[in-house]
Design an enzyme around this catalytic site. Structure first.
Site, mmCIF file in Angstrom:
data_model
loop_
_atom_site.group_PDB
_atom_site.id
_atom_site.type_symbol
_atom_site.label_atom_id
_atom_site.label_comp_id
_atom_site.label_asym_id
_atom_site.label_seq_id
_atom_site.Cartn_x
_atom_site.Cartn_y
_atom_site.Cartn_z
ATOM 1 N N ARG A 102 -17.816 0.870 19.394
ATOM 2 C CA ARG A 102 -18.701 -0.127 20.002
ATOM 3 C C ARG A 102 -17.950 -0.963 21.033
ATOM 4 O O ARG A 102 -18.384 -2.052 21.390
ATOM 5 C CB ARG A 102 -19.295 -1.030 18.922
ATOM 6 C CG ARG A 102 -18.264 -1.706 18.070
ATOM 7 C CD ARG A 102 -18.905 -2.501 16.995
ATOM 8 N NE ARG A 102 -17.894 -2.929 16.039
ATOM 9 C CZ ARG A 102 -18.137 -3.738 15.029
ATOM 10 N NH1 ARG A 102 -19.354 -4.197 14.858
ATOM 11 N NH2 ARG A 102 -17.195 -4.067 14.189
ATOM 12 N N GLY A 134 -23.246 0.963 17.527
ATOM 13 C CA GLY A 134 -22.516 0.509 18.699
ATOM 14 C C GLY A 134 -22.670 -0.961 19.013
ATOM 15 O O GLY A 134 -22.175 -1.442 20.039
ATOM 16 N N ASP A 260 -5.589 1.979 12.911
ATOM 17 C CA ASP A 260 -6.372 1.916 14.145
ATOM 18 C C ASP A 260 -6.635 0.479 14.579
ATOM 19 O O ASP A 260 -7.189 0.256 15.661
ATOM 20 C CB ASP A 260 -7.697 2.675 13.990
ATOM 21 C CG ASP A 260 -8.537 2.168 12.833
ATOM 22 O OD1 ASP A 260 -8.087 2.303 11.684
ATOM 23 O OD2 ASP A 260 -9.638 1.644 13.071
#
Length: 498
Positions: A102, A134, A260
Site C-alpha cells: 500500500r 492497499g 521487511d
C-alpha cells in the site's frame, strides 16, 4: 503565493511542480512495478508537518495547496510512481514475497542533506497487496504521522511524515473505518527484506545490483574497502544497534520488527502497533497481535541482532566467506552496549563513564529492578530534580513508587555516585532534561487526537505535533500532556490492523 528560496535556488510553489528524481527507478524493472495511485473521493487535509515541509523547500501552506497530490489523486510533474518488491521474515518465519502493498514511491526531492524520497502510504492496491486493499485508515495514519515526527524530535533516526490527507471512503478492518494517506519521507525505503528477496530466489546478479545501488548512493566510502559488501553489513549492523539502543533509552517499542520493516539506513520505519513505555514492565508487549511476545520491549535488542543475521545470510554470496560476515556482525553487541551505556549515563546525569564502571552497572541494574510499575518517562524526567547532597526534594520522584523504601535505598547509592564526581545539581538537571523527554506520544494522547479527527476536528493532531517536536522543553502550558495516563487508557490496544 510566491516561490520559495531554498539553498539559493528557486525550487517550487507546490508539490506538483517540485523537482523530483527517482534513483530507485533506474534499477531494472524486476525491482518494482510502475503504477499510478488509486484516487480517493472528496479528499480533505488533516495535517501538515511544517518541519518536514521545510526539508523539501516548501511552506506548510504550499503543501496544503497540493491536496490532490497528498492523497494521490494527482501526480507531480516529474514523478515516476512505483511499488517496490521485497520479501522478509515475519515474526521469525520466512514469509516469502511481500513488497509495497500500500506504499507507492513517487520520487526524491533534492535537499542540502541529500535526496529525500517521497512515498504515499495508503494510496491503493499494488501487485504486492496480496489480499489487502492497499489502503490505510485514518486511525493508523494519525499514529504514524505523529510518531514519525515525535521520534525526530527525540533525536532518533526515523522516516519523516509530511502530511495526512483523508477521505470518507469506507475501509473495512475490524469495523468500517475511513481511508487516509500519509506522505512520508526518507533517504531510502530499502529494507533488509529487499536483499532477502533476491537471496532466497538465488538471483545473485540482482542481489549485487541492489547492494551496489545502496553502496553507491548511501555508503560511497565503502568503495575504498577491500570488501565493500562486508563493509555494508558492518555499517548497517552498527546503525541498527545504535538505533535500538536509542529506542530502549526512551522506552519506545516498535511492535513489528520483521525484516521487511528494518531499514538499510538504520532508520525507524513502518510505524504500526508501536508504543512508548508507561508503567515499566521489561516484558511489555505493545502489539496485541504479538501473542508470543517476540517483539516485547526486552526482546528488541536481540531481535535486532537476529535481523542483522538474516541480512548477513542474504549478503553472504557477495561477502564471500562466512567468517567475514560474522566479523561484520560481531560489531552489534559492543555497539549496542556502548551506546546504551552512554545513554544511561547521560539519563542519570553522570559524566564519568569509565571511572566507576562496575559501580555504575550495579546502579543501573538496581534502578531497573525497582522500576516495574513506575512511569518510565516521568521517572527519568523527575530524576533530574534530585539533589546530590540531601533528600529534601525527593517527594515528586519518590511519590511515583509504591515501595518507597526501595527507592530510598537506591537514591542513597545514586547520591554517593553523584558526589563521587562532584556533580553540580543545576548543571546536571539542565543536561538531564536535554536527554530525558517530558513529552512522548502516549497511546491515550494519540487516541484522543484520533477520536477528535474522526469527528473532523484536527486541532488535537496539530497541537500534539507542535508539542512532540520539542519533547525536552518544559512547555508549562502543556503540562497535562506529560501527566500519568488516565484509567481508561489501560484498556487501549494496538494491533497490526491498519
Amino acid at each position: 503565493m510566491g516561490q520559495v528560496l531554498f539553498t539559493g535556488t528557486i525550487i517550487a510553489t507546490n508539490l506538483t511542480s517540485l523537482p523530483l528524481d527517482n534513483s530507485f527507478a533506474s534499477l531494472p524493472p524486476a525491482f518494482y512495478t510502475r503504477l499510478m495511485p488509486t484516487p480517493l473521493p472528496s479528499p480533505y487535509l488533516v495535517a501538515v508537518s511544517p518541519a518536514a515541509a521545510q526539508l523539501i523547500g516548501l511552506t506548510p501552506q504550499q503543501v496544503a495547496d497540493s491536496l490532490d497530490v497528498l492523497v494521490g489523486n494527482a501526480v507531480p510533474e516529474q514523478a515516476q510512481p512505483l511499488a517496490a518488491v521485497y520479501s522478509g521474515h515475519q515474526f521469525g518465519v520466512w514469509a516469502g514475497q511481500l513488497g509495497d502493498g500500500r506504499a507507492i514511491l513517487f520520487g526524491a526531492a533534492a535537499t542540502p542533506q541529500g535526496p529525500l524520497e517521497l512515498q504515499w502510504k495508503g494510496a491503493g492496491q499494488t501487485p504486492y497487496s496480496r489480499m489487502g486493499d492497499g489502503r490505510a485508515v485514518l486511525r493508523s495514519s494519525i499514529r504514524e504521522f505523529l510518531c514519525s515526527e515525535a521520534m525526530h524530535g527525540l533525536g532518533i533516526p526515523t522516516s519523516r511524515a509530511l502530511s495526512i490527507a483523508g477521505s470518507n471512503q469506507g475501509v473495512m478492518r475490524e469495523t468500517v473505518e475511513t481511508a487516509a494517506v500519509v506522505v512520508r519521507l526518507a533517504p531510502s525505503f530499502v529494507r533488509f527484506g529487499s536483499f532477502e528477496h533476491w537471496y532466497y530466489r538465488k538471483q545473485n546478479d540482482q542481489l549485487k545490483i541492489l547492494a551496489d545501488y545502496v553502496i553507491d548512493h548511501f555508503y560511497p566510502e565503502l568503495r575504498a574497502s577491500d570488501n565493500p559488501y562486508q563493509g555494508l553489513l558492518e555499517q548497517v549492523t552498527r546503525r541498527t544497534a545504535h538505533m535500538i539502543a536509542q529506542w530502549q533509552a526512551v522506552g519506545f517499542m516498535h511492535g513489528v520488527m520483521n525484516t521487511d520493516n528494518m531499514s538499510i539506513l538504520g532508520l525507524t520505519i513502518d510505524y504500526g502497533p508501536f508504543g512508548f513505555m508507561e508503567a515499566f514492565d521489561a516484558d511489555h508487549i505493545c502489539n496485541h497481535t504479538d501473542q508470543q511476545g517476540r517483539y516485547a520491549y526486552s526482546n528488541q535488542p536481540q531481535v535486532g541482532h537476529w535481523n542483522c543475521y538474516a541480512l548477513a545470510q542474504a549478503l553472504l554470496p557477495l561477502i564471500g566467506e562466512p567468517e567475514d560476515a560474522q566479523a561484520a556482525l560481531d560489531v552489534y553487541q559492543p555497539a549496542f552496549a556502548a551506546k546504551l551505556d552512554e545513554l544511561l549515563h547521560a539519563k542519570l546525569g553522570l559524566t564519568q563513564l569509565d571511572a566507576h564502571a562496575d559501580a555504575d552497572r550495579a546502579l543501573f541494574d538496581g534502578m531497573f529492578a525497582m522500576l516495574p510499575g513506575v512511569d518510565f518517562t516521568q521517572f527519568f524526567r523527575r530524576l533530574g530534580g534530585l539533589k546530590s547532597q540531601d533528600a529534601s526534594g525527593d517527594e515528586p520522584l519518590r511519590d511515583l513508587f509504591i515501595d518507597r523504601a526501595a527507592f530510598d535505598a537506591w537514591a542513597r547509592q545514586y547520591r554517593q555516585r553523584l558526589q563521587a564526581e562532584h556533580s553540580v545539581d543545576g548543571d546536571r538537571q539542565l543536561a538531564m532534561n536535554r536527554i530525558n523527554p517530558k513529552y512522548v506520544l502516549r497511546n491515550y494522547l494519540a487516541q484522543v487526537a484520533i477520536d477528535k479527527a474522526q469527528q473532523h476536528d484536527y486541532s488535537e493532531v496539530e497541537k500534539l505535533l507542535a508539542i512532540l517536536q520539542h519533547p525536552y522543553d518544559e512547555q508549562p502550558e502543556h503540562d497535562q500532556y506529560a501527566a500519568l495516563p488516565p484509567d481508561w487508557a489501560s484498556h487501549l490496544e494496538v494491533s497490526c490492523s491498519s
